[in-house]
Design an enzyme around this catalytic site. Sequence first.
Site, short mmCIF file in Angstrom:
data_model
loop_
_atom_site.label_atom_id
_atom_site.label_comp_id
_atom_site.label_asym_id
_atom_site.label_seq_id
_atom_site.Cartn_x
_atom_site.Cartn_y
_atom_site.Cartn_z
N THR A 117 -32.22 1.54 -152.71
CA THR A 117 -32.94 -0.06 -153.01
C THR A 117 -34.28 0.20 -153.08
O THR A 117 -35.00 1.13 -152.73
CB THR A 117 -32.06 -0.69 -152.04
OG1 THR A 117 -30.87 -0.73 -151.93
CG2 THR A 117 -32.57 -2.20 -152.11
N ASP A 174 -20.28 -0.72 -151.35
CA ASP A 174 -20.55 -1.66 -150.37
C ASP A 174 -19.55 -2.78 -149.97
O ASP A 174 -19.94 -3.60 -149.05
CB ASP A 174 -21.90 -2.51 -150.88
CG ASP A 174 -23.27 -2.16 -150.53
OD1 ASP A 174 -23.20 -1.30 -149.59
OD2 ASP A 174 -24.34 -2.57 -151.10
N SER A 225 -24.08 -7.23 -149.25
CA SER A 225 -25.20 -6.51 -149.07
C SER A 225 -26.11 -6.56 -147.71
O SER A 225 -25.61 -7.64 -147.08
CB SER A 225 -26.17 -7.10 -150.22
OG SER A 225 -27.54 -6.26 -150.17
N GLY A 250 -33.29 0.62 -148.03
CA GLY A 250 -32.84 1.30 -146.61
C GLY A 250 -31.41 1.05 -146.19
O GLY A 250 -31.10 1.37 -144.92
N1 GLY Z 1 -26.92 -1.37 -151.50
C1 GLY Z 1 -27.35 -1.84 -150.35
C2 GLY Z 1 -27.18 -3.18 -150.20
O1 GLY Z 1 -27.05 -4.01 -150.76
O2 GLY Z 1 -27.29 -3.51 -148.85
#
Ligand code: GLY
Length: 573
Positions: A382, A424, A453, A474
Amino acid sequence: MNFTLSKVLKYTFFAVLLVLYTSSCKNSTSKKTIATHGLITQKAMVVSAREEASKIGAGIMQKGGNAFDAMIATEMALAVTYPYAGSLGGGGFMVYRSFDGQTGALDYREKAPLAATKDMFLDTVGNVVPEKSQVGALAVGVPGTIAGLFEVHKKFGSLSIEEILNPVVALAENGFVVTKKQKERLTKHKALMLKTNIDNILFTHNYKEKDTIKNIPLAKTLKRIIKNGPDEFYKGETAKKLVARIQSYGGIITLEDLARYKAVWRKPIRFDYKDLSIISMSPPSSGGVCLAQIMKMLEPYPLSEYGHNQLKTIQLITEAERRAYADRSYYLGDPDFVKIPIDTLISESYLTDRMSDFTFEKATPSSEINRGMIQGYESDETTHYSIVDQFGNAIAVTITLNGAYGSKLYVPEIGTFLNNEMDDFSAKPGVPNMFGLIGAEANAVAPEKRMLSSMTPTIIEKNNEFWMSVGTPGGSKIITSVMQTILNVSEFGMSMQEAVNEPRFHHQWLPDTIVFEPKSFDTVLLSKLQQKGYNVNEKKSIIIGKVDGILKLPNGSLEGGADRRGDDTAIGF
Ligand code: GLY
């Protein structure tokens, strides 16, 4: 003004700032006596993962554009220069505070395609097949990036899309220089990119540091988007190319999925921590709720007296994190699909009760921590950028492809990678995803649902004025990295740059381990934690987060914190 040019200015302010900080800092056993500051500017700033992107965003503001115009330019410049996490094929969240104090949040998170099913990532005997949700076409969620940026432009834009995106088109045409860290990342992920895509793609060539990469297909895509608007991506030639590529690799996204995608304005999570008012992302991100839970659990304790990264501080933060992540795994999901008891989850009484079994004597094993009981309730990669403009608008934006280069599936004709955000979701209750996060029914796959997320773009007010914009990549470590950075400034008296630079640690309930950035913490401290029953892991994670932030200093100027862990750069004027 770039970093080099601003050095003179920076050091002119240095002495003044030291005095200002010393007088405004709270007592802290670990307060630095020699402060290190990031870039300081008077009016406006962008801090992002790449110098080119920060420069283009700052340039837009210098031309008279606002932070929202700069957001669109910065994000697309990251799609050119930072394909590791920047892309047209991903999604994100933006939290803003406008010049007149209005706040809000935009959700342009990816969502599951119409043909998605709850069990789509299980094999015939019901076991999770992680590769299916992590690599290749089935892992791709319907992208939200272009819808999000146009939604921002519709509500807040002041320059034309053409004026905003022309510098990005030029960047894609003229190319960007491969940095040392970028070369290392490309080398590391090359084999999987080749395995995922039948042919060589732009990013599988053997680049050396300082080579230039031009992305002509991406420049052409951006030109079509400038001409035809978001429909180009969701209904036009670009949509057809995207769907053709995904389906030829076994994916299930259709033209209808793209045509139905919409970015959604959400009410952000707002909570107070001592003298700060914190505004962060609401579900479908868990970021704001978990950040609020952790910080409210910490609030009654004198953290600055315990000291930065000292035994009691680490114990306390770990125990708060453990409890918040246990709740995350059970209660949080897409608010358009599940009822989330947000008010209770972040209420003082609930959180006081949550910490009632905490003691400094010994660790509370995660096996003894379940989700909190709420009456009536039924149920890496990210990137982040922060922008403040000369008008007083501030934004915090975190965007993602999920894994490094997302699903690794690349669309050569468009010039972009596609996300692997489907990972996710909770593929099966109780089975961890690639970040080791465990989910339940609230985050199960369903058609058109947004996956939970951890992204935590956050804006903070002090005395009813903008004070900080902060966020980080992260995965599961996003929330705890943002929280530590805020505390580093507010409790431990650090500058923005120091706060970002400091070593971090992380606990997420399960696995029951505190992860520390390697070789950054005192070994005596780590063994004291072990004696109290904490599992310590210094090896698993090389870095924890890559935080970028902007802090408003007492004299009204802005200080950037650009994380040393990446190529992150602050640029402003
Ligand atoms: N893909 C990482 C998040 O959205 O937390």
